[in-house]
Write an enzyme that holds these catalytic residues in place. Structure first.
Site, short mmCIF file in Angstrom:
data_model
loop_
_atom_site.label_atom_id
_atom_site.label_comp_id
_atom_site.label_asym_id
_atom_site.label_seq_id
_atom_site.Cartn_x
_atom_site.Cartn_y
_atom_site.Cartn_z
N TYR A 64 -7.11 3.25 13.52
CA TYR A 64 -7.61 4.55 13.93
C TYR A 64 -8.63 4.37 15.05
CZ TYR A 64 -9.60 9.20 13.83
OH TYR A 64 -10.03 10.44 14.21
N TYR B 234 -17.53 4.94 12.91
CA TYR B 234 -16.19 4.41 12.65
C TYR B 234 -15.81 3.30 13.64
CZ TYR B 234 -11.51 3.90 11.02
OH TYR B 234 -10.37 3.33 10.50
N LEU C 113 -6.38 12.01 8.99
CA LEU C 113 -5.84 12.90 7.97
C LEU C 113 -6.61 12.76 6.69
CD1 LEU C 113 -2.02 12.46 8.42
CD2 LEU C 113 -3.30 14.57 8.61
N VAL C 114 -6.49 13.78 5.84
CA VAL C 114 -7.15 13.73 4.55
C VAL C 114 -6.39 12.77 3.65
CG1 VAL C 114 -7.89 15.07 2.56
CG2 VAL C 114 -7.75 16.16 4.81
N LYS D 2 -10.96 -3.11 12.33
CA LYS D 2 -9.76 -2.66 13.04
C LYS D 2 -9.53 -3.51 14.30
CE LYS D 2 -8.39 0.57 10.21
NZ LYS D 2 -7.28 0.23 9.29
N ALA E 225 -2.70 -6.78 -4.12
CA ALA E 225 -1.94 -7.29 -2.97
C ALA E 225 -2.67 -8.42 -2.24
CB ALA E 225 -1.65 -6.16 -1.99
N GLU F 61 -2.38 0.71 -8.82
CA GLU F 61 -2.57 2.01 -9.46
C GLU F 61 -2.72 1.83 -10.96
OE1 GLU F 61 -3.12 4.61 -7.69
OE2 GLU F 61 -2.29 4.06 -5.74
N TYR G 158 -0.59 7.07 4.12
CA TYR G 158 0.36 6.63 5.14
C TYR G 158 1.42 5.67 4.60
CZ TYR G 158 -1.77 8.95 9.12
OH TYR G 158 -2.19 9.89 10.01
N GLY H 250 0.85 -1.19 0.00
CA GLY H 250 0.00 0.00 0.00
C GLY H 250 0.88 1.24 0.00
P1 NAD Z 1 -4.81 5.49 0.94
O1 NAD Z 1 -6.08 5.31 0.19
O2 NAD Z 1 -4.07 6.77 0.81
O3 NAD Z 1 -3.77 4.31 0.53
C1 NAD Z 1 -4.16 3.01 0.24
C2 NAD Z 1 -3.04 2.24 -0.44
O4 NAD Z 1 -3.50 0.89 -0.66
C3 NAD Z 1 -2.62 2.78 -1.82
O5 NAD Z 1 -1.23 2.62 -1.97
C4 NAD Z 1 -3.35 1.83 -2.78
O6 NAD Z 1 -2.71 1.69 -4.06
C5 NAD Z 1 -3.25 0.54 -2.00
N1 NAD Z 1 -4.23 -0.47 -2.41
C6 NAD Z 1 -5.58 -0.42 -2.33
N2 NAD Z 1 -6.12 -1.59 -2.79
C7 NAD Z 1 -5.08 -2.38 -3.14
C8 NAD Z 1 -4.97 -3.71 -3.64
N3 NAD Z 1 -6.04 -4.47 -3.88
N4 NAD Z 1 -3.73 -4.18 -3.91
C9 NAD Z 1 -2.60 -3.43 -3.71
N5 NAD Z 1 -2.66 -2.19 -3.19
C10 NAD Z 1 -3.87 -1.67 -2.92
O7 NAD Z 1 -5.15 5.16 2.44
P2 NAD Z 1 -4.58 5.62 3.87
O8 NAD Z 1 -5.55 6.58 4.46
O9 NAD Z 1 -3.13 5.95 3.81
O10 NAD Z 1 -4.78 4.26 4.68
C11 NAD Z 1 -3.76 3.33 4.96
C12 NAD Z 1 -4.03 2.69 6.31
O11 NAD Z 1 -3.97 3.70 7.33
C13 NAD Z 1 -5.43 2.06 6.43
O12 NAD Z 1 -5.36 0.89 7.20
C14 NAD Z 1 -6.22 3.13 7.19
O13 NAD Z 1 -7.32 2.60 7.89
C15 NAD Z 1 -5.14 3.62 8.13
N6 NAD Z 1 -5.42 4.93 8.77
C16 NAD Z 1 -5.83 6.01 8.04
C17 NAD Z 1 -6.11 7.20 8.69
C18 NAD Z 1 -6.59 8.41 7.93
O14 NAD Z 1 -7.11 9.33 8.55
N7 NAD Z 1 -6.40 8.45 6.63
C19 NAD Z 1 -5.95 7.32 10.08
C20 NAD Z 1 -5.48 6.23 10.78
C21 NAD Z 1 -5.22 5.03 10.12
#
Ligand code: NAD
Length: 396
Positions: free
Chosen positions: A224, A234, A272-273, A243, A111, A74, A52, A47
């Site tokens: 989260y 959530y 975060l956004v 989670k 993945a 992507e 993140y 990912g």
């Molecule tokens: P994001 O959408 O920015 O990133 C998701 C990533 O997963 C991307 O790289 C995408 O290409 C990849 N992906 C999605 N489906 C896929 C697949 N089938 N195969 C391969 N890659 C795949 O998301 P994010 O907000 O960075 O979230 C990442 C983690 O962080 C999640 O577990 C989310 O719950 C957690 N999180 C997010 C926040 C927030 O506020 N955004 C806060 C705390 C925790």
């Protein structure tokens, strides 16, 4: 071509290559301005292209000098369609890593599948031998189970009862009320299958069986918690169940990795956004209020500041990793500070369409959202003719 943002629902269907590259360079510059991390040298990020995961990859590479393999899903450009932001981010990341003398290769595909896991293991064997850290940062709407072929779709819904609260449309800046019907048992099961820990465990099992995890290897996945106001949709809703499963999986994997002196963690990160969080009802309004309060208090962080702190002050301090009573790493500590939450909560009860601009950082939210796709970024000429067909070197 001249690339402008285009919307379908809450998703932007175009991305700007120069803007994405500039965003990546800004993150790299931030990490380079901080003290070096005595951390992992071979890092697999699942990912790795946005949010993140991308920030984790940048921190590992430019903070700890690590070689990285990034896995993501992507789309390249085709015809007059731009590539996705994660594609452009990765192209820019690889270029900068190579210039810095760091190994950086990418794998684009699902993945959740056995094929991509095997392809990744083969690359590790061929290029490195073993891995020191596995970051699991997937956020996906769907998963095809690799053994049964069942297709799971995740939903963002409360459990047990209808949830009604305020929400914001950041395009129109209108605050309205939204009601979300509770999930069915089937929807809960599906969401756990997509966003829970089963696939994370499948990755670690496969890597361990192939003997490509180094002595003392660590793995981390992201979770989260957030404020009470978003709990029904959530943390106590469908995604929260997933989670819980992810966090339980961390304990299981931690025991499993003890055999090689390794460790598994869940890190609870700040709201975060990102492309994922913008899809959650109610959360964007909370984030807008939170941004305003945290900026006023000088506590605001983006993905890169969060991930740098995760590596430097939690995972790789040289001492024991600091965790909460449930064994989780907390880098949502500043978000959850009592004074921050009290202020956000006071504003939550008052906020409406008329005072939105004054009480919240809706403008900051909107800009961050556009920046996810490479728009509204300083130093980029958006009127210039731009080549949308960009190559990720390792995938060429
Ligand atoms: P994001 O959408 O920015 O990133 C998701 C990533 O997963 C991307 O790289 C995408 O290409 C990849 N992906 C999605 N489906 C896929 C697949 N089938 N195969 C391969 N890659 C795949 O998301 P994010 O907000 O960075 O979230 C990442 C983690 O962080 C999640 O577990 C989310 O719950 C957690 N999180 C997010 C926040 C927030 O506020 N955004 C806060 C705390 C925790």
């Amino acid at each position: 071509m001249i690339i402008k943002p285009k919307f379908r629902g809450f998703i932007c269907t175009t991305a700007h290559p120069e803007g994405c590259a500039q965003q990546v360079r800004n993150q790299i510059d931030y990490v380079k301005s901080q003290p070096a991390i005595n951390g992992p040298k071979k890092v697999l990020v699942i990912g790795a292209s946005t949010g993140y995961g991308l920030a984790s990859r940048i921190t590992a590479a430019f903070g700890a000098g690590a070689d990285t393999i990034g896995v993501f899903f992507e789309r390249p450009s085709s015809g007059n369609r731009t590539a996705t932001a994660g594609w452009y981010n990765t192209a820019a990341f690889e270029e900068a890593a190579r210039e810095a003398g760091l190994f950086a290769k990418s794998i684009n595909g699902d993945a959740f599948s056995n094929e991509i896991k095997q392809q990744t293991i083969e690359m590790i064997k061929r290029e490195w031998g073993k891995v020191d850290l596995v970051v699991y940062s997937l956020a996906a709407p769907k998963r095809v189970h690799p053994e049964t072929g069942e297709v799971f779709s995740s939903v963002l819904k409360p459990i047990g009862q209808t949830f009604s609260n305020k929400t914001v449309d950041f395009h129109t800046e209108e605050v309205s009320h939204i009601s979300i019907e509770p999930a069915t048992e089937e929807e809960i099961r599906h969401t756990i299958a997509v966003m829970g820990g089963e696939d994370w465990k499948m990755w670690i099992d496969a890597l361990q069986e192939a003997d490509v995890l180094n002595e003392g290897a660590k793995t981390v996945a992201y979770s989260y918690i957030g404020p009470v106001v978003t709990h029904p949709v959530y943390r106590e809703g469908t995604v929260g169940r997933a989670k819980n499963h992810l966090e339980a999986t961390a304990h299981e994997l931690d025991k499993q990795l003890k055999k090689i002196g390794g460790e598994a963690y869940v890190s609870v990160n700040k709201a975060l956004v990102t492309q994922s969080s913008s899809a959650i009802p109610v959360v964007p309004l909370y984030i807008s209020l939170l941004y305003k309060v945290m900026k006023e208090k000088g506590l605001h962080e983006g993905c890169i500041e969060q991930m740098y702190r995760l590596f430097n002050e939690r995972l790789y301090t040289g001492g024991e990793v600091q965790v909460d009573e449930e064994g989780r790493i907390r880098i949502d500590d500043w978000e959850m500070r009592e004074d921050v939450q009290a202020e956000v909560s006071a504003r939550w009860s008052k906020v409406d369409s008329d005072n939105l601009k004054e009480l919240s950082d809706i403008e900051g939210y909107r800009r961050d959202f556009f920046q996810l796709f490479g728009f509204e970024t300083d130093g980029v000429d958006y009127e210039a003719d731009t080549e949308a067909n960009v190559t990720i070197q390792s995938l060429a």
